[in-house]
Scaffold this motif. Structure first.
Motif, PDB file in Angstrom:
ATOM      1  N   ILE A  68       0.795  -1.205   0.012  1.00  0.00           N
ATOM      2  CA  ILE A  68      -0.059   0.139  -0.112  1.00  0.00           C
ATOM      3  C   ILE A  68       0.801   1.170   0.108  1.00  0.00           C
ATOM      4  O   ILE A  68       1.727   1.513   0.573  1.00  0.00           O
ATOM      5  CB  ILE A  68      -0.874  -0.122   1.201  1.00  0.00           C
ATOM      6  CG1 ILE A  68      -1.887  -1.346   1.406  1.00  0.00           C
ATOM      7  CG2 ILE A  68      -1.682   1.207   1.303  1.00  0.00           C
ATOM      8  CD1 ILE A  68      -2.676  -1.423   2.289  1.00  0.00           C
ATOM      9  N   GLU A  71       4.436   7.427   1.948  1.00  0.00           N
ATOM     10  CA  GLU A  71       4.833   8.728   1.713  1.00  0.00           C
ATOM     11  C   GLU A  71       5.742   8.965   0.659  1.00  0.00           C
ATOM     12  O   GLU A  71       6.184   9.975   0.079  1.00  0.00           O
ATOM     13  CB  GLU A  71       5.273   9.519   3.039  1.00  0.00           C
ATOM     14  CG  GLU A  71       3.898   9.487   4.071  1.00  0.00           C
ATOM     15  CD  GLU A  71       4.530  10.064   5.276  1.00  0.00           C
ATOM     16  OE1 GLU A  71       3.889  10.378   6.348  1.00  0.00           O
ATOM     17  OE2 GLU A  71       5.822  10.374   5.611  1.00  0.00           O
ATOM     18  N   THR A  72       6.482   7.635   0.319  1.00  0.00           N
ATOM     19  CA  THR A  72       7.915   7.990  -0.163  1.00  0.00           C
ATOM     20  C   THR A  72       7.718   6.846  -1.412  1.00  0.00           C
ATOM     21  O   THR A  72       6.689   6.371  -1.670  1.00  0.00           O
ATOM     22  CB  THR A  72       9.181   7.518   0.519  1.00  0.00           C
ATOM     23  OG1 THR A  72       8.922   5.960   0.885  1.00  0.00           O
ATOM     24  CG2 THR A  72       9.126   8.052   2.008  1.00  0.00           C
ATOM     25  N   HIS A  74       9.435   4.378  -2.046  1.00  0.00           N
ATOM     26  CA  HIS A  74       9.457   2.871  -1.579  1.00  0.00           C
ATOM     27  C   HIS A  74       8.420   1.991  -2.181  1.00  0.00           C
ATOM     28  O   HIS A  74       8.627   1.069  -2.603  1.00  0.00           O
ATOM     29  CB  HIS A  74       9.666   2.626  -0.234  1.00  0.00           C
ATOM     30  CG  HIS A  74      10.139   1.676   0.192  1.00  0.00           C
ATOM     31  ND1 HIS A  74       9.712   0.771   1.200  1.00  0.00           N
ATOM     32  CD2 HIS A  74      11.192   1.041  -0.212  1.00  0.00           C
ATOM     33  CE1 HIS A  74      10.375  -0.353   1.517  1.00  0.00           C
ATOM     34  NE2 HIS A  74      11.377  -0.476   0.515  1.00  0.00           N
TER      35      HIS A  74
HETATM   36  C1  LIG Z   1       4.985   0.453   0.179  1.00  0.00           C
HETATM   37  C2  LIG Z   1       5.796   0.906   1.235  1.00  0.00           C
HETATM   38  O1  LIG Z   1       6.878   0.744   1.263  1.00  0.00           O
HETATM   39  C3  LIG Z   1       5.398   1.855   2.217  1.00  0.00           C
HETATM   40  O2  LIG Z   1       4.375   0.994   2.981  1.00  0.00           O
HETATM   41  C4  LIG Z   1       6.255   2.626   3.030  1.00  0.00           C
HETATM   42  O3  LIG Z   1       5.695   3.671   3.660  1.00  0.00           O
HETATM   43  P1  LIG Z   1       6.431   5.095   3.345  1.00  0.00           P
HETATM   44  O4  LIG Z   1       6.782   5.371   1.666  1.00  0.00           O
HETATM   45  O5  LIG Z   1       5.651   6.168   4.043  1.00  0.00           O
HETATM   46  O6  LIG Z   1       7.794   4.960   4.115  1.00  0.00           O
END
Ligand SMILES: CC(=O)[C@@H](O)COP(=O)(O)O
Ligand SMILES: Nc1c(NC[C@H](O)[C@H](O)[C@H](O)CO)[nH]c(=O)[nH]c1=O
Length: 139
Positions: A68, A71-72, A74
């Motif tokens: 899901i 914020e980043t 990732h």
């Molecule tokens: C998909 C993800 O890696 C996510 O859950 C990580 O959340 P964030 O991008 O806010 O560190």
């Protein structure tokens, strides 16, 4: 009867439980056996499938998980790289169905995990069954 391994990235347990319920129902209705192993996240799923495939203990695999957006950036890495690596294993001839959800929010994931709604776990299991059929047909 074929033996399938469900490799679950247990990041959202309640969603995974629904996905696995759908996958197991599809496998059992087709007369196949299912086992489940757990890894931390979607990035570990392809490696676990590769290791299990090397063992020759299973006929096919279903990847289960939920990614899901946060914020980043990732999200793009986890969603994209897990899908890319699973596709690479598929192209190596390993029968895999990909039931790793990649969604914007939990509501979208819930609808797709629920066997009574979009049943993406069952869909992934049916894909793995079909890919095994093709692997046997073309072997
Ligand atoms: C998909 C993800 O890696 C996510 O859950 C990580 O959340 P964030 O991008 O806010 O560190
Ligand atoms: N954010 C999510 C992750 N992140 C974890 C990675 O998959 C991996 O386990 C970590 O980077 C260590 O290598 N995994 C998910 O399955 N779902 C997410 O939403």
């Amino acid at each position: 009867m074929a033996k399938f391994l469900i490799v679950e990235a247990r990041f959202y347990a309640h969603l995974n439980d629904m996905l696995i319920e759908g996958a197991k129902a599809a496998l059992e209705s087709a007369g196949h056996e299912a086992q489940v192993i757990t890894v931390p996240g979607a990035l570990e799923v392809p490696g676990a499938i590769a290791l299990a495939a090397e063992s020759d203990q299973y006929d096919g695999f279903i990847a289960i998980g939920v990614v899901i957006r946060g914020e980043t950036y990732h999200f793009e890495i986890v969603a994209g790289e897990s899908a890319r690596a699973i596709m690479a294993l598929t192209m190596d001839g390993i029968p895999i169905g990909n039931g790793i959800l990649t969604t914007e929010n939990e509501e979208q994931a819930l609808v797709r995990a629920d066997p009574a709604q979009k049943n993406k776990g069952g869909e992934a299991a049916q894909a793995a069954i079909r890919m095994l059929e093709l692997a046997e047909k073309f072997s």
